[in-house]
Design an enzyme around this catalytic site. Structure first.
Site, mmCIF file in Angstrom:
data_model
loop_
_atom_site.group_PDB
_atom_site.id
_atom_site.type_symbol
_atom_site.label_atom_id
_atom_site.label_comp_id
_atom_site.label_asym_id
_atom_site.label_seq_id
_atom_site.Cartn_x
_atom_site.Cartn_y
_atom_site.Cartn_z
ATOM 1 N N PRO A 1 0.788 -1.236 0.000
ATOM 2 C CA PRO A 1 0.000 0.000 0.000
ATOM 3 C C PRO A 1 0.820 1.286 0.000
ATOM 4 O O PRO A 1 0.260 2.363 -0.106
ATOM 5 C CB PRO A 1 -0.807 -0.113 1.287
ATOM 6 C CG PRO A 1 0.016 -0.977 2.177
ATOM 7 C CD PRO A 1 0.717 -1.950 1.283
ATOM 8 N N ASP B 1 -1.615 -5.560 -4.023
ATOM 9 C CA ASP B 1 -1.381 -6.901 -4.525
ATOM 10 C C ASP B 1 -1.699 -6.894 -6.018
ATOM 11 O O ASP B 1 -2.726 -6.331 -6.424
ATOM 12 C CB ASP B 1 -2.306 -7.879 -3.793
ATOM 13 C CG ASP B 1 -2.034 -9.307 -4.194
ATOM 14 O OD1 ASP B 1 -1.584 -10.087 -3.350
ATOM 15 O OD2 ASP B 1 -2.250 -9.661 -5.378
ATOM 16 N N LYS C 1 -1.371 5.228 -13.927
ATOM 17 C CA LYS C 1 -2.769 5.356 -14.327
ATOM 18 C C LYS C 1 -3.420 6.325 -13.364
ATOM 19 O O LYS C 1 -3.143 6.313 -12.188
ATOM 20 C CB LYS C 1 -3.476 4.008 -14.197
ATOM 21 C CG LYS C 1 -2.908 2.973 -15.112
ATOM 22 C CD LYS C 1 -3.684 1.702 -14.949
ATOM 23 C CE LYS C 1 -3.037 0.582 -15.733
ATOM 24 N NZ LYS C 1 -3.794 -0.650 -15.658
ATOM 25 N N THR D 1 -2.562 -5.998 0.051
ATOM 26 C CA THR D 1 -3.558 -5.221 -0.659
ATOM 27 C C THR D 1 -4.116 -4.101 0.223
ATOM 28 O O THR D 1 -4.030 -4.160 1.455
ATOM 29 C CB THR D 1 -4.680 -6.145 -1.178
ATOM 30 O OG1 THR D 1 -5.519 -5.392 -2.036
ATOM 31 C CG2 THR D 1 -5.514 -6.721 -0.037
ATOM 32 N N ALA D 2 -4.669 -3.069 -0.426
ATOM 33 C CA ALA D 2 -5.161 -1.896 0.308
ATOM 34 C C ALA D 2 -6.177 -2.280 1.386
ATOM 35 O O ALA D 2 -6.201 -1.674 2.452
ATOM 36 C CB ALA D 2 -5.775 -0.900 -0.672
ATOM 37 N N MET E 1 -11.345 1.869 -5.751
ATOM 38 C CA MET E 1 -11.694 2.865 -6.771
ATOM 39 C C MET E 1 -13.133 3.314 -6.583
ATOM 40 O O MET E 1 -13.863 3.491 -7.554
ATOM 41 C CB MET E 1 -11.504 2.275 -8.182
ATOM 42 C CG MET E 1 -10.073 1.836 -8.443
ATOM 43 S SD MET E 1 -9.881 0.938 -9.983
ATOM 44 C CE MET E 1 -10.478 -0.683 -9.542
ATOM 45 N N ASP F 1 3.339 1.511 -11.548
ATOM 46 C CA ASP F 1 2.118 2.306 -11.555
ATOM 47 C C ASP F 1 2.312 3.591 -10.764
ATOM 48 O O ASP F 1 3.268 3.738 -10.024
ATOM 49 C CB ASP F 1 0.982 1.516 -10.886
ATOM 50 C CG ASP F 1 0.545 0.357 -11.753
ATOM 51 O OD1 ASP F 1 0.884 0.354 -12.932
ATOM 52 O OD2 ASP F 1 -0.133 -0.541 -11.218
#
Ligand code: SAH
Length: 387
Positions: A148, A226, A193, A254-255, A306, A171
């Site tokens: 993260p 992840d 992105k 992962t977040a 998101m 990214d």
């Protein structure tokens, strides 16, 4: 040279005075003021010497660095360095560049220190032979989860991959502290992105992976969190498989894991929720459809990725399916980073909180869950202090 180390301040002082009088450079141990020179701490792998100096400002720091280096540099490094001279000429038969670098890395840091102590010099010839017999290096891609944001949440495997990368394709979510860990000679390519839609088209990213791997590079495709979670991993794998390029996946934190950890909660809890949903508010076709009826029930927990731009839509769907407007929601912005923020809200206030409070960072929406204790507590806790 004179060293004063009597552990008696006055005597040390006398010695310093005598030395100064006789114009002999003097060092008084642990006394910067009386010392005319200082000696750095050293890590001794004769003929390799690493000296650590802080100009006397922070002996404790020097000791820490020394301990760290002692641990990471094998005792075999000295003998290996001595023997390396004899291998220099022979190693020139290995093509210049990555292949030869690989040999020396193996020699000094991997197979060398592992095999030399038991098998002696023969092992080193063996290592050389293996590298001489390897044909042109085949490139490959490591898909690596960067976690993260906090570099301490990288896996050891991720660090190793960064350490060996020829090319790092990353990214926007990957922090600069993490990118700094990449091998100094590695080429860094930003395919950042932004929130909605890629700024580098996915096809172009796929093509970059392929292009560099075909040139023989070890490509690290570094993705936030992840790589198997909302990372468009499969599209990149498809492109590699089309060219028979080998790859492997290094999972990351992962977040959702990072966010839930910062508020002292669990993603699943006996008696509350036996499953947890990782979902997105938005997908390639537009707003993502979900099993809203189930999600609307009390006790359900979901992590929405998101989700910022689709908050109003998510809110509408949930309310329409009977969710309680008071359903607790926690927003974690920039989880694990220095600029982390936690916002506690409800389903009714979700869009307003997102609009008025968050400051444009990456936001994870935790549906159906509030921090274990007051958000202020978690806001001020610096987890690194306890590491
Ligand atoms: N593969 C990533 C997710 C990529 S999708 C992972 O496993 O975490 C991008 C979304 O992830 C962001 O819009 C945000 O919702 C979430 N995200 C990523 N990093 C985050 C962080 N440090 N804090 C909060 N949310 C984050």
């Amino acid at each position: 040279l004179a060293y004063a180390a009597t552990e008696d301040h006055d005597r040390d002082k006398d010695i310093a005075r005598l030395a100064n009088h006789a114009r002999v450079p003097v060092n008084v141990v642990d006394n910067l003021e009386l010392s005319g020179f200082i000696t750095p701490a050293i890590v001794d792998r004769d003929p390799v010497t690493v000296a650590i100096g802080t100009e006397g400002t922070a002996p404790i720091l020097a000791r820490h660095i020394k301990a760290h280096l002692e641990e990471s540099l094998s005792p075999a490094l000295g003998p290996l360095a001595r023997l390396a001279q004899g291998f220099r000429h022979a190693a020139e038969a290995i093509p210049f560049g990555r292949a030869r670098r690989n040999f020396w890395r193996d020699f000094f840091f991997h197979a060398g220190p592992r095999r030399l102590p038991n098998e002696g010099q023969e092992a080193l010839h063996d290592i050389l032979k293996t590298h001489l017999n390897t044909n042109a290096p085949t490139g490959y891609v490591s898909f690596v989860g960067a976690g993260p944001g906090d570099p301490e949440l990288l896996t050891l495997k991720a660090r190793k991959a960064l350490d060996r990368a020829d090319v790092v394709i990353h990214d926007r979510l990957v922090t600069s502290e993490i990118l700094e860990l990449a091998r100094r000679e590695a080429i860094l390519i930003d395919v950042g992105k932004t929130g909605f839609g890629p700024s580098t088209p996915q096809e172009q990213i796929n093509a970059l992976n392929v292009e560099h791997a075909l040139k023989g590079a070890h490509v690290v495709r570094l993705k936030g969190g992840d790589c198997t979670v909302f990372g468009r991993l499969d599209e990149e794998i498809d492109a590699l498989e089309a060219h028979a390029i080998p790859y492997h996946i290094v999972p990351g934190i992962t977040a959702a894991s990072a966010s839930i950890a910062t508020i002292g909660q669990s993603l699943t809890k006996r008696g509350r929720n036996t499953s947890v949903k990782l979902m997105t508010g938005y997908d390639m076709k537009g707003y993502a459809d979900q099993d809203w009826r189930t999600l609307a029930q009390e006790g359900e927990v979901a992590a929405i990725y998101m989700g910022a731009k689709s908050a109003r839509y998510i809110q509408g769907r949930l309310l329409m399916n009977g969710a309680n407007p008071a359903m607790p929601i926690t927003l974690v912005e920039n989880a694990s980073r220095a600029d982390q923020n936690i916002f506690v809200t409800t389903l009714a206030d979700l869009p307003a909180t997102l609009d008025s409070q968050t400051s444009g960072g990456a936001v994870l929406t935790l549906l159906g869950i509030a921090p274990r204790h007051s958000a202020d507590l978690y806001q001020t806790l610096d987890t690194k202090e306890y590491a």
